[in-house]
Design a protein around this motif. Sequence first.
Motif, PDB file in Angstrom:
ATOM      1  N   ALA A 130       0.839  -1.203   0.000  1.00  9.49           N
ATOM      2  CA  ALA A 130       0.000   0.000   0.000  1.00  9.49           C
ATOM      3  C   ALA A 130       0.873   1.251   0.000  1.00  9.49           C
ATOM      4  O   ALA A 130       0.584   2.232  -0.706  1.00  9.49           O
ATOM      5  CB  ALA A 130      -0.913  -0.017   1.214  1.00  9.49           C
ATOM      6  N   LEU A 131       1.961   1.213   0.768  1.00  8.00           N
ATOM      7  CA  LEU A 131       2.868   2.373   0.829  1.00  8.00           C
ATOM      8  C   LEU A 131       3.524   2.617  -0.541  1.00  8.00           C
ATOM      9  O   LEU A 131       3.597   3.748  -1.025  1.00  8.00           O
ATOM     10  CB  LEU A 131       3.934   2.138   1.895  1.00  8.00           C
ATOM     11  N   TYR A 132       3.980   1.542  -1.180  1.00  7.19           N
ATOM     12  CA  TYR A 132       4.615   1.696  -2.501  1.00  7.19           C
ATOM     13  C   TYR A 132       3.608   2.279  -3.511  1.00  7.19           C
ATOM     14  O   TYR A 132       3.950   3.156  -4.300  1.00  7.19           O
ATOM     15  CB  TYR A 132       5.153   0.367  -3.028  1.00  7.19           C
ATOM     16  N   ALA A 133       2.374   1.763  -3.464  1.00  7.85           N
ATOM     17  CA  ALA A 133       1.346   2.264  -4.403  1.00  7.85           C
ATOM     18  C   ALA A 133       1.109   3.757  -4.166  1.00  7.85           C
ATOM     19  O   ALA A 133       0.945   4.531  -5.120  1.00  7.85           O
ATOM     20  CB  ALA A 133       0.057   1.475  -4.245  1.00  7.85           C
ATOM     21  N   GLU A 134       1.134   4.162  -2.903  1.00  8.99           N
ATOM     22  CA  GLU A 134       0.929   5.580  -2.574  1.00  8.99           C
ATOM     23  C   GLU A 134       2.111   6.419  -3.094  1.00  8.99           C
ATOM     24  O   GLU A 134       1.923   7.457  -3.726  1.00  8.99           O
ATOM     25  CB  GLU A 134       0.822   5.682  -1.056  1.00  8.99           C
ATOM     26  N   GLN A 135       3.319   5.929  -2.826  1.00  6.36           N
ATOM     27  CA  GLN A 135       4.513   6.701  -3.218  1.00  6.36           C
ATOM     28  C   GLN A 135       4.645   6.807  -4.739  1.00  6.36           C
ATOM     29  O   GLN A 135       4.891   7.887  -5.281  1.00  6.36           O
ATOM     30  CB  GLN A 135       5.778   6.032  -2.657  1.00  6.36           C
ATOM     31  N   ILE A 136       4.480   5.681  -5.425  1.00  4.55           N
ATOM     32  CA  ILE A 136       4.666   5.703  -6.884  1.00  4.55           C
ATOM     33  C   ILE A 136       3.505   6.445  -7.539  1.00  4.55           C
ATOM     34  O   ILE A 136       3.686   7.231  -8.474  1.00  4.55           O
ATOM     35  CB  ILE A 136       4.823   4.277  -7.462  1.00  4.55           C
ATOM     36  N   GLY A 137       2.293   6.204  -6.996  1.00  3.07           N
ATOM     37  CA  GLY A 137       1.107   6.875  -7.544  1.00  3.07           C
ATOM     38  C   GLY A 137       1.199   8.387  -7.440  1.00  3.07           C
ATOM     39  O   GLY A 137       0.607   9.112  -8.243  1.00  3.07           O
ATOM     40  N   ALA A 138       1.953   8.885  -6.452  1.00  3.30           N
ATOM     41  CA  ALA A 138       2.062  10.340  -6.259  1.00  3.30           C
ATOM     42  C   ALA A 138       3.108  10.960  -7.186  1.00  3.30           C
ATOM     43  O   ALA A 138       3.215  12.185  -7.271  1.00  3.30           O
ATOM     44  CB  ALA A 138       2.433  10.641  -4.806  1.00  3.30           C
ATOM     45  N   HIS A 139       3.904  10.124  -7.881  1.00  2.00           N
ATOM     46  CA  HIS A 139       4.965  10.668  -8.741  1.00  2.00           C
ATOM     47  C   HIS A 139       4.396  10.955 -10.136  1.00  2.00           C
ATOM     48  O   HIS A 139       3.787  10.069 -10.745  1.00  2.00           O
ATOM     49  CB  HIS A 139       6.118   9.666  -8.841  1.00  2.00           C
ATOM     50  N   PRO A 140       4.614  12.173 -10.645  1.00  2.00           N
ATOM     51  CA  PRO A 140       3.974  12.526 -11.915  1.00  2.00           C
ATOM     52  C   PRO A 140       4.466  11.734 -13.125  1.00  2.00           C
ATOM     53  O   PRO A 140       3.775  11.688 -14.148  1.00  2.00           O
ATOM     54  CB  PRO A 140       4.318  14.018 -12.086  1.00  2.00           C
ATOM     55  N   ALA A 141       5.618  11.072 -13.025  1.00  2.08           N
ATOM     56  CA  ALA A 141       6.152  10.382 -14.199  1.00  2.08           C
ATOM     57  C   ALA A 141       5.542   9.003 -14.417  1.00  2.08           C
ATOM     58  O   ALA A 141       5.727   8.413 -15.481  1.00  2.08           O
ATOM     59  CB  ALA A 141       7.670  10.239 -14.076  1.00  2.08           C
ATOM     60  N   PHE A 142       4.815   8.479 -13.417  1.00  2.00           N
ATOM     61  CA  PHE A 142       4.369   7.088 -13.519  1.00  2.00           C
ATOM     62  C   PHE A 142       2.861   6.980 -13.645  1.00  2.00           C
ATOM     63  O   PHE A 142       2.122   7.696 -12.965  1.00  2.00           O
ATOM     64  CB  PHE A 142       4.829   6.295 -12.292  1.00  2.00           C
ATOM     65  N   GLU A 143       2.431   6.050 -14.519  1.00  5.32           N
ATOM     66  CA  GLU A 143       1.001   5.763 -14.591  1.00  5.32           C
ATOM     67  C   GLU A 143       0.778   4.276 -14.318  1.00  5.32           C
ATOM     68  O   GLU A 143       1.608   3.438 -14.700  1.00  5.32           O
ATOM     69  CB  GLU A 143       0.410   6.156 -15.956  1.00  5.32           C
ATOM     70  N   PRO A 144      -0.326   3.945 -13.630  1.00  4.57           N
ATOM     71  CA  PRO A 144      -0.567   2.540 -13.299  1.00  4.57           C
ATOM     72  C   PRO A 144      -0.792   1.712 -14.553  1.00  4.57           C
ATOM     73  O   PRO A 144      -1.413   2.185 -15.514  1.00  4.57           O
ATOM     74  CB  PRO A 144      -1.823   2.580 -12.424  1.00  4.57           C
ATOM     75  N   ALA A 145      -0.297   0.477 -14.549  1.00  3.02           N
ATOM     76  CA  ALA A 145      -0.421  -0.384 -15.736  1.00  3.02           C
ATOM     77  C   ALA A 145      -0.760  -1.805 -15.319  1.00  3.02           C
ATOM     78  O   ALA A 145      -0.237  -2.776 -15.851  1.00  3.02           O
ATOM     79  CB  ALA A 145       0.877  -0.349 -16.533  1.00  3.02           C
ATOM     80  N   GLY A 146      -1.641  -1.932 -14.325  1.00  2.00           N
ATOM     81  CA  GLY A 146      -2.008  -3.246 -13.818  1.00  2.00           C
ATOM     82  C   GLY A 146      -3.079  -3.916 -14.665  1.00  2.00           C
ATOM     83  O   GLY A 146      -3.334  -3.524 -15.811  1.00  2.00           O
ATOM     84  N   ASP A 147      -3.738  -4.923 -14.084  1.00  2.00           N
ATOM     85  CA  ASP A 147      -4.715  -5.719 -14.835  1.00  2.00           C
ATOM     86  C   ASP A 147      -5.953  -4.905 -15.224  1.00  2.00           C
ATOM     87  O   ASP A 147      -6.516  -5.104 -16.293  1.00  2.00           O
ATOM     88  CB  ASP A 147      -5.158  -6.923 -13.993  1.00  2.00           C
ATOM     89  N   ALA A 148      -6.381  -4.016 -14.330  1.00  2.48           N
ATOM     90  CA  ALA A 148      -7.588  -3.222 -14.611  1.00  2.48           C
ATOM     91  C   ALA A 148      -7.177  -1.783 -14.920  1.00  2.48           C
ATOM     92  O   ALA A 148      -6.214  -1.278 -14.323  1.00  2.48           O
ATOM     93  CB  ALA A 148      -8.512  -3.237 -13.399  1.00  2.48           C
ATOM     94  N   PRO A 149      -7.885  -1.123 -15.827  1.00  7.33           N
ATOM     95  CA  PRO A 149      -7.517   0.252 -16.165  1.00  7.33           C
ATOM     96  C   PRO A 149      -7.464   1.122 -14.905  1.00  7.33           C
ATOM     97  O   PRO A 149      -8.339   1.024 -14.040  1.00  7.33           O
ATOM     98  CB  PRO A 149      -8.662   0.713 -17.083  1.00  7.33           C
ATOM     99  N   GLY A 150      -6.407   1.934 -14.793  1.00  9.58           N
ATOM    100  CA  GLY A 150      -6.286   2.858 -13.670  1.00  9.58           C
ATOM    101  C   GLY A 150      -5.749   2.225 -12.393  1.00  9.58           C
ATOM    102  O   GLY A 150      -5.546   2.915 -11.393  1.00  9.58           O
ATOM    103  N   SER A 151      -5.497   0.918 -12.423  1.00  8.93           N
ATOM    104  CA  SER A 151      -4.982   0.244 -11.212  1.00  8.93           C
ATOM    105  C   SER A 151      -3.569  -0.277 -11.475  1.00  8.93           C
ATOM    106  O   SER A 151      -3.282  -0.765 -12.571  1.00  8.93           O
ATOM    107  CB  SER A 151      -5.879  -0.937 -10.850  1.00  8.93           C
ATOM    108  N   PRO A 152      -2.680  -0.235 -10.472  1.00 11.29           N
ATOM    109  CA  PRO A 152      -1.335  -0.801 -10.668  1.00 11.29           C
ATOM    110  C   PRO A 152      -1.269  -2.290 -10.335  1.00 11.29           C
ATOM    111  O   PRO A 152      -0.238  -2.922 -10.551  1.00 11.29           O
ATOM    112  CB  PRO A 152      -0.494  -0.009  -9.662  1.00 11.29           C
ATOM    113  N   HIS A 153      -2.354  -2.875  -9.806  1.00 11.20           N
ATOM    114  CA  HIS A 153      -2.263  -4.236  -9.265  1.00 11.20           C
ATOM    115  C   HIS A 153      -2.292  -5.301 -10.362  1.00 11.20           C
ATOM    116  O   HIS A 153      -3.129  -5.258 -11.267  1.00 11.20           O
ATOM    117  CB  HIS A 153      -3.388  -4.483  -8.269  1.00 11.20           C
TER     118      HIS A 153
END
Length: 226
Positions: A156-179
């Motif tokens: 959860a902490l990593y998702a918060e930290q990476i999600g707050a960085h403007p250079a990264f967008e989530p690319a997980g199984d569901a659109p908008g999610s990093p999981h």
Amino acid sequence: MVFQPRPNHPYADAPRFPDGDDVSIDALIPGAGPVEIEIGPGRGGFLFERAAASPEARLLGLEIRLKWAAIVDGRLRKGGLGGRVRALNADAREALARLRPDASIARFFLHFPDPWWKKRHAKRLVMGPALLDSLARLLVDGGELFVQTDVEERGALYAEQIGAHPAFEPAGDAPGSPHLAENPYGARSPREHHAIADGLPVSRLLYRRRPRAAVGARLEPSRDDG
Ligand SMILES: C[S@@+](CC[C@H](N)C(=O)[O-])C[C@H]1O[C@@H](n2cnc3c(N)ncnc32)[C@H](O)[C@@H]1O
């Protein structure tokens, strides 16, 4: 200050990430294949499995423990992989700040990082804003950052930290999610094998480096802003 192992350290001769302000990835691992970097490979199993799964990739492991850098790099050389896969001793936070050129790395992997839980060990944590700035600078547009952990709060902490960085967008199984439910790289780290054998749930996060033009555009005020 440049780190020097004490001369009587049993692994004082471990191969080290070079000194200097501008370390070229192409000088470290010559070739034309895409470059992938694992931060904290430990016993190195992922580097071997990934080398087999991606025969064209150039792979670099940055490991803070002299012992594992020495043993893993030696095994890679013995296995005939030393030309395109290296394990070098470094504090990845410090080494990546000196790696060049920008936009040259296809993927970063952090498998089960940061086994530190006490407040007084917080300064050892590899994941944080400074590391993310280096990863953002080094990744090619669309390049990938894959992080996995078996500690739910850390995920959860990593998702918060990476999600707050403007250079990264989530690319997980569901659109908008990093999981991600599964590891898509055809290669597992030693700790991942253990977690699976022990039935521990693994949190897997995947992000892409946003195209630089898009990041720039997001930071520019739009013409309608007045
Ligand atoms: C919990 S172990 C996981 C090892 C391996 N990634 C795996 O999944 O099996 C974390 C690894 O990261 C390394 N490490 C910790 N901080 C580091 C840093 N700042 N730079 C490079 N490696 C680091 C540790 O020495 C250790 O090998």
